[in-house]
Design an enzyme around this catalytic site. Structure first.
Site, PDB file in Angstrom:
ATOM      1  N   ASN A  93      -7.815  -2.610  14.075  1.00  0.00           N
ATOM      2  CA  ASN A  93      -9.196  -2.910  13.654  1.00  0.00           C
ATOM      3  C   ASN A  93      -9.254  -4.137  12.739  1.00  0.00           C
ATOM      4  O   ASN A  93     -10.273  -4.392  12.115  1.00  0.00           O
ATOM      5  CB  ASN A  93      -9.821  -1.690  12.959  1.00  0.00           C
ATOM      6  CG  ASN A  93      -9.075  -1.300  11.685  1.00  0.00           C
ATOM      7  OD1 ASN A  93      -8.108  -1.952  11.301  1.00  0.00           O
ATOM      8  ND2 ASN A  93      -9.520  -0.242  11.040  1.00  0.00           N
ATOM      9  N   ASP A 153       0.822  -1.213   0.000  1.00  0.00           N
ATOM     10  CA  ASP A 153       0.000   0.000   0.000  1.00  0.00           C
ATOM     11  C   ASP A 153       0.855   1.262   0.000  1.00  0.00           C
ATOM     12  O   ASP A 153       2.072   1.199   0.205  1.00  0.00           O
ATOM     13  CB  ASP A 153      -0.966  -0.002   1.200  1.00  0.00           C
ATOM     14  CG  ASP A 153      -0.292  -0.377   2.513  1.00  0.00           C
ATOM     15  OD1 ASP A 153       0.956  -0.356   2.580  1.00  0.00           O
ATOM     16  OD2 ASP A 153      -0.999  -0.700   3.475  1.00  0.00           O
ATOM     17  N   GLU A 197      -9.683  -1.768   5.109  1.00  0.00           N
ATOM     18  CA  GLU A 197     -10.376  -1.449   6.355  1.00  0.00           C
ATOM     19  C   GLU A 197     -11.619  -2.329   6.489  1.00  0.00           C
ATOM     20  O   GLU A 197     -12.090  -2.892   5.499  1.00  0.00           O
ATOM     21  CB  GLU A 197     -10.799   0.026   6.324  1.00  0.00           C
ATOM     22  CG  GLU A 197      -9.634   1.012   6.163  1.00  0.00           C
ATOM     23  CD  GLU A 197      -8.836   1.221   7.439  1.00  0.00           C
ATOM     24  OE1 GLU A 197      -8.738   0.297   8.252  1.00  0.00           O
ATOM     25  OE2 GLU A 197      -8.307   2.333   7.612  1.00  0.00           O
ATOM     26  N   HIS A 204      -7.384  -4.600  10.028  1.00  0.00           N
ATOM     27  CA  HIS A 204      -7.085  -4.359   8.616  1.00  0.00           C
ATOM     28  C   HIS A 204      -5.788  -5.036   8.190  1.00  0.00           C
ATOM     29  O   HIS A 204      -4.879  -5.237   8.991  1.00  0.00           O
ATOM     30  CB  HIS A 204      -7.133  -2.863   8.254  1.00  0.00           C
ATOM     31  CG  HIS A 204      -5.948  -2.030   8.642  1.00  0.00           C
ATOM     32  ND1 HIS A 204      -6.075  -0.724   9.041  1.00  0.00           N
ATOM     33  CD2 HIS A 204      -4.618  -2.282   8.667  1.00  0.00           C
ATOM     34  CE1 HIS A 204      -4.876  -0.233   9.301  1.00  0.00           C
ATOM     35  NE2 HIS A 204      -3.975  -1.159   9.077  1.00  0.00           N
TER      36      HIS A 204
HETATM   37  C1  GLP Z   1      -0.560   0.348   8.708  1.00  0.00           C
HETATM   38  C2  GLP Z   1      -0.266  -0.377   7.370  1.00  0.00           C
HETATM   39  C3  GLP Z   1      -0.449  -1.852   7.497  1.00  0.00           C
HETATM   40  C4  GLP Z   1       0.191  -2.295   8.793  1.00  0.00           C
HETATM   41  C5  GLP Z   1      -0.601  -1.792   9.956  1.00  0.00           C
HETATM   42  C6  GLP Z   1       0.005  -2.079  11.328  1.00  0.00           C
HETATM   43  O1  GLP Z   1      -1.561   1.248   8.655  1.00  0.00           O
HETATM   44  N1  GLP Z   1      -1.005   0.081   6.239  1.00  0.00           N
HETATM   45  O2  GLP Z   1       0.092  -2.509   6.361  1.00  0.00           O
HETATM   46  O3  GLP Z   1       0.211  -3.696   8.864  1.00  0.00           O
HETATM   47  O4  GLP Z   1      -0.953  -0.451   9.805  1.00  0.00           O
HETATM   48  O5  GLP Z   1       1.107  -1.286  11.585  1.00  0.00           O
HETATM   49  P1  GLP Z   1       2.106  -1.538  12.789  1.00  0.00           P
HETATM   50  O6  GLP Z   1       2.898  -2.747  12.405  1.00  0.00           O
HETATM   51  O7  GLP Z   1       2.948  -0.305  12.860  1.00  0.00           O
HETATM   52  O8  GLP Z   1       1.290  -1.766  13.996  1.00  0.00           O
END
Ligand code: GLP
Length: 242
Positions: free
Chosen positions: A136, A67, A143, A138
């Protein structure tokens, strides 16, 4: 869906890092799907270390990131282009021509989605997809929603995601409202999926993904339907599992 529980983030990094390195050693042109966020950082450190020891070359590996934010220049320190360069791509020998990202600033998001799908197909499909998970549930920036998506698309970020990520931008008002993400279909077509989650903040999402029903309201729950998906989590993230 397999669940592997580890004591430390370092143990997870080694386990996941080994999977990526073995895949690339076995087939140097493999396409690997990369994720951003804090969760995969220790894994990227492990991979960089192995590269520095001369144990592996990534010269011919192809990369596809999950992404990217919309309306953010790729040079911005909060862009996922920047993140990947800082944490991995700039520290290994991957050929820059083999690095693929979604264009969060594309003029036509449908065309951009088609372009990415074609590029993944031409690379022989994603062999291993790395994922994190949002609080959440995702994955990528898919989402909670009413339906599972297929190919990449432009998504409006939810309040929960904005709350989680605002810290990086120094305030919510500075954070992009949209992102471009690989869809659930594009993620599920990967041959193997490895999801990394650590810490108590992820426990609820992990429990819903593993023990809950398969529903687009918890996008990670779809991994229950994947033939080769493994969750690499620590005890805190596993604390609400049945
Ligand atoms: C972000 C990314 C995801 C990631 C998630 C968790 O928003 N778009 O790909 O897996 O949130 O992030 P973190 O590993 O910093 O908790």
């Amino acid at each position: 869906m397999k669940v592997m529980i580890y004591k430390t983030a370092e143990e997870i990094a080694e386990a996941v890092g080994r999977i990526i390195i073995k895949r690339v050693a076995d087939e140097p042109t493999s396409a690997i799907g990369f994720a951003t966020g804090a969760s995969p950082v220790p894994t990227y450190e492990y991979i960089v270390n192995e590269f520095n020891k001369g144990n592996i070359s990534f010269k011919d590996m192809k990369t596809f990131n999950l992404d990217e934010y919309c309306d953010l220049p790729v040079e911005d320190i909060n862009s996922y282009h920047y993140f990947m360069n800082e944490n991995l791509f700039g520290k290994i020998d991957v050929n820059p021509e083999n690095i693929n990202f979604l264009d969060g600033n594309a003029e036509d998001y449908d065309k951009e989605s088609q372009r990415y799908a074609e590029a993944i197909k031409n690379a022989g499909g994603i062999k291993v997809q790395i994922l994190g998970i949002g609080t959440n549930g995702h994955i990528g920036f898919n989402e909670p929603a009413d339906e599972f998506t297929d190919e990449a698309f432009k998504v409006k970020l939810t309040q929960s995601t904005r709350d989680s990520n605002a810290k990086y931008f120094g305030g919510e008002e500075k954070m992009p409202k949209y992102a471009m993400t690989m869809g659930i279909g594009s993620i599920m077509r990967a041959k193997e999926i490895v999801l990394i989650a650590t810490g108590e903040a992820k426990a609820k999402a992990i429990a819903a993904a593993v023990n809950g029903e398969v529903t687009p309201q918890c996008p990670a729950s779809v991994l229950q339907n994947h033939p080769n998906a493994t969750l690499f989590i620590d005890e805190a993230a596993a604390s609400l599992l049945k």
